[in-house]
Scaffold this motif. Structure first.
Motif, PDB file in Angstrom:
ATOM      1  N   GLN A 102       0.891  -1.008  -0.088  1.00  0.00           N
ATOM      2  CA  GLN A 102      -0.056   0.112  -0.073  1.00  0.00           C
ATOM      3  C   GLN A 102       0.877   1.282  -0.201  1.00  0.00           C
ATOM      4  O   GLN A 102       0.569   2.239  -0.634  1.00  0.00           O
ATOM      5  CB  GLN A 102      -0.923  -0.022   1.300  1.00  0.00           C
ATOM      6  CG  GLN A 102      -2.229  -0.874   0.966  1.00  0.00           C
ATOM      7  CD  GLN A 102      -2.972  -0.531   2.259  1.00  0.00           C
ATOM      8  OE1 GLN A 102      -2.433  -0.301   3.410  1.00  0.00           O
ATOM      9  NE2 GLN A 102      -4.404  -0.807   2.243  1.00  0.00           N
ATOM     10  N   GLN A 103       1.936   1.031   0.669  1.00  0.00           N
ATOM     11  CA  GLN A 103       2.962   2.261   0.873  1.00  0.00           C
ATOM     12  C   GLN A 103       3.537   2.589  -0.635  1.00  0.00           C
ATOM     13  O   GLN A 103       3.574   3.829  -1.030  1.00  0.00           O
ATOM     14  CB  GLN A 103       4.002   2.038   1.922  1.00  0.00           C
ATOM     15  CG  GLN A 103       3.559   2.266   3.217  1.00  0.00           C
ATOM     16  CD  GLN A 103       4.727   1.919   4.147  1.00  0.00           C
ATOM     17  OE1 GLN A 103       5.773   1.358   3.666  1.00  0.00           O
ATOM     18  NE2 GLN A 103       4.547   2.634   5.482  1.00  0.00           N
ATOM     19  N   LEU A 104       3.830   1.569  -1.309  1.00  0.00           N
ATOM     20  CA  LEU A 104       4.297   1.746  -2.607  1.00  0.00           C
ATOM     21  C   LEU A 104       3.400   2.293  -3.599  1.00  0.00           C
ATOM     22  O   LEU A 104       3.740   3.246  -4.366  1.00  0.00           O
ATOM     23  CB  LEU A 104       4.615   0.271  -2.996  1.00  0.00           C
ATOM     24  CG  LEU A 104       5.674   0.360  -4.527  1.00  0.00           C
ATOM     25  CD1 LEU A 104       6.772   1.284  -4.419  1.00  0.00           C
ATOM     26  CD2 LEU A 104       5.818  -1.155  -4.745  1.00  0.00           C
ATOM     27  N   ALA A 138       1.061   7.039  -6.375  1.00  0.00           N
ATOM     28  CA  ALA A 138       0.051   8.078  -6.515  1.00  0.00           C
ATOM     29  C   ALA A 138       0.666   9.512  -6.396  1.00  0.00           C
ATOM     30  O   ALA A 138       0.312  10.264  -7.009  1.00  0.00           O
ATOM     31  CB  ALA A 138      -1.195   7.949  -5.760  1.00  0.00           C
ATOM     32  N   ILE A 139       1.355   9.559  -5.317  1.00  0.00           N
ATOM     33  CA  ILE A 139       1.909  10.860  -4.961  1.00  0.00           C
ATOM     34  C   ILE A 139       2.895  11.340  -6.320  1.00  0.00           C
ATOM     35  O   ILE A 139       2.936  12.616  -6.711  1.00  0.00           O
ATOM     36  CB  ILE A 139       2.788  10.740  -3.620  1.00  0.00           C
ATOM     37  CG1 ILE A 139       1.683  10.677  -2.504  1.00  0.00           C
ATOM     38  CG2 ILE A 139       3.705  12.099  -3.472  1.00  0.00           C
ATOM     39  CD1 ILE A 139       2.498  10.566  -1.054  1.00  0.00           C
ATOM     40  N   ILE A 140       3.650  10.252  -6.796  1.00  0.00           N
ATOM     41  CA  ILE A 140       4.615  10.775  -7.911  1.00  0.00           C
ATOM     42  C   ILE A 140       3.820  11.083  -9.081  1.00  0.00           C
ATOM     43  O   ILE A 140       4.160  12.044  -9.722  1.00  0.00           O
ATOM     44  CB  ILE A 140       5.576   9.513  -7.917  1.00  0.00           C
ATOM     45  CG1 ILE A 140       6.479   9.452  -6.762  1.00  0.00           C
ATOM     46  CG2 ILE A 140       6.362   9.638  -9.163  1.00  0.00           C
ATOM     47  CD1 ILE A 140       7.300   8.030  -6.930  1.00  0.00           C
TER      48      ILE A 140
END
Length: 124
Positions: free
Chosen positions: A2-4, A9-11
Protein backbone atom coordinates in the motif's frame (compact mmCIF):
# COMPACT_ATOMS: atom_id res chain seq x y z
CA UNK A 1 2.48 -2.68 -0.91
CA UNK A 2 0.00 0.00 0.00
CA UNK A 3 2.84 2.33 0.76
CA UNK A 4 4.27 1.68 -2.67
CA UNK A 5 0.92 2.39 -4.33
CA UNK A 6 0.52 5.55 -2.24
CA UNK A 7 4.02 6.65 -3.25
CA UNK A 8 3.21 5.96 -6.90
CA UNK A 9 0.02 8.04 -6.59
CA UNK A 10 1.98 10.90 -5.00
CA UNK A 11 4.60 10.69 -7.76
CA UNK A 12 1.88 10.68 -10.43
CA UNK A 13 0.25 13.73 -8.82
CA UNK A 14 3.60 15.49 -8.61
CA UNK A 15 4.39 14.63 -12.22
CA UNK A 16 0.98 15.95 -13.25
CA UNK A 17 1.61 19.17 -11.30
CA UNK A 18 5.04 19.47 -12.92
CA UNK A 19 3.51 18.95 -16.37
CA UNK A 20 0.89 21.62 -15.64
CA UNK A 21 3.56 24.04 -14.42
CA UNK A 22 5.73 23.29 -17.46
CA UNK A 23 2.77 24.03 -19.75
CA UNK A 24 2.13 27.33 -17.94
CA UNK A 25 5.84 28.14 -18.13
CA UNK A 26 5.84 27.45 -21.89
CA UNK A 27 2.88 29.82 -22.28
CA UNK A 28 4.72 32.49 -20.32
CA UNK A 29 7.84 31.93 -22.43
CA UNK A 30 5.74 32.45 -25.57
CA UNK A 31 4.30 35.70 -24.17
CA UNK A 32 7.82 36.88 -23.30
CA UNK A 33 9.07 36.03 -26.80
CA UNK A 34 6.19 37.98 -28.36
CA UNK A 35 6.92 40.94 -26.07
CA UNK A 36 10.61 40.81 -27.02
CA UNK A 37 9.68 40.81 -30.72
CA UNK A 38 7.36 43.79 -30.18
CA UNK A 39 10.12 45.64 -28.29
CA UNK A 40 12.53 45.05 -31.18
CA UNK A 41 9.88 46.27 -33.64
CA UNK A 42 9.31 49.42 -31.57
CA UNK A 43 13.07 50.00 -31.31
CA UNK A 44 13.31 49.78 -35.10
CA UNK A 45 10.40 52.21 -35.56
CA UNK A 46 11.99 54.61 -33.08
CA UNK A 47 15.29 54.42 -34.91
CA UNK A 48 13.53 55.15 -38.21
CA UNK A 49 11.66 58.06 -36.64
CA UNK A 50 14.90 59.50 -35.23
CA UNK A 51 16.48 59.25 -38.68
CA UNK A 52 13.50 60.98 -40.27
CA UNK A 53 13.62 63.78 -37.69
CA UNK A 54 17.34 64.20 -38.28
CA UNK A 55 16.83 64.38 -42.05
CA UNK A 56 13.96 66.86 -41.61
CA UNK A 57 16.12 69.01 -39.31
CA UNK A 58 18.96 69.02 -41.84
CA UNK A 59 16.59 70.00 -44.65
CA UNK A 60 15.00 72.72 -42.51
CA UNK A 61 18.44 74.06 -41.58
CA UNK A 62 19.52 74.11 -45.22
CA UNK A 63 16.29 75.86 -46.20
CA UNK A 64 16.83 78.44 -43.47
CA UNK A 65 20.39 79.06 -44.65
CA UNK A 66 19.20 79.41 -48.24
CA UNK A 67 16.42 81.80 -47.16
CA UNK A 68 18.89 83.94 -45.20
CA UNK A 69 21.24 83.98 -48.17
CA UNK A 70 18.46 85.04 -50.54
CA UNK A 71 17.23 87.71 -48.13
CA UNK A 72 20.77 89.04 -47.85
CA UNK A 73 21.12 89.13 -51.63
CA UNK A 74 17.76 90.89 -51.92
CA UNK A 75 18.76 93.56 -49.41
CA UNK A 76 22.05 94.00 -51.22
CA UNK A 77 20.31 94.40 -54.58
CA UNK A 78 17.79 96.86 -53.14
CA UNK A 79 20.62 98.87 -51.59
CA UNK A 80 22.45 98.93 -54.91
CA UNK A 81 19.27 100.00 -56.70
CA UNK A 82 18.56 102.70 -54.15
CA UNK A 83 22.13 104.01 -54.32
CA UNK A 84 21.97 104.07 -58.12
CA UNK A 85 18.75 106.08 -58.22
CA UNK A 86 19.53 108.32 -55.28
CA UNK A 87 16.19 107.43 -53.65
CA UNK A 88 15.71 105.61 -50.42
CA UNK A 89 14.18 102.14 -50.34
CA UNK A 90 10.66 103.22 -49.35
CA UNK A 91 10.51 105.70 -52.23
CA UNK A 92 11.51 103.01 -54.71
CA UNK A 93 8.87 100.64 -53.40
CA UNK A 94 6.20 103.35 -53.39
CA UNK A 95 7.15 104.40 -56.92
CA UNK A 96 7.08 100.78 -58.10
CA UNK A 97 3.66 100.26 -56.55
CA UNK A 98 2.35 103.48 -58.09
CA UNK A 99 3.62 102.41 -61.53
CA UNK A 100 1.94 99.02 -61.19
CA UNK A 101 -1.29 100.65 -60.07
CA UNK A 102 -1.22 103.10 -63.00
CA UNK A 103 -0.49 100.28 -65.46
CA UNK A 104 -3.47 98.26 -64.21
CA UNK A 105 -5.86 101.15 -63.54
CA UNK A 106 -5.21 103.87 -66.06
CA UNK A 107 -7.68 106.32 -64.52
CA UNK A 108 -6.42 105.96 -60.94
CA UNK A 109 -6.11 109.31 -59.19
CA UNK A 110 -3.63 108.01 -56.59
CA UNK A 111 -0.27 109.73 -56.47
CA UNK A 112 3.08 108.90 -54.87
CA UNK A 113 2.09 110.55 -51.58
CA UNK A 114 -1.01 108.33 -51.38
CA UNK A 115 1.04 105.18 -51.93
CA UNK A 116 3.61 106.29 -49.33
CA UNK A 117 0.80 106.92 -46.83
CA UNK A 118 -0.59 103.44 -47.44
CA UNK A 119 2.86 101.92 -46.95
CA UNK A 120 3.27 103.82 -43.67
CA UNK A 121 -0.08 102.50 -42.47
CA UNK A 122 0.97 98.95 -43.36
CA UNK A 123 4.30 99.34 -41.53
CA UNK A 124 2.53 100.21 -38.25
Amino acid sequence: MQQLEASDAIIRNRNQEIATLNARLAGKDEIIAEADAEIENLKSELSNAKLAVQQYSEIAFENLREKEKLESELVSEKNKSSAATGKDLSEIEAADLLNKLKSQRKKSKADLADIEAVLEILDK
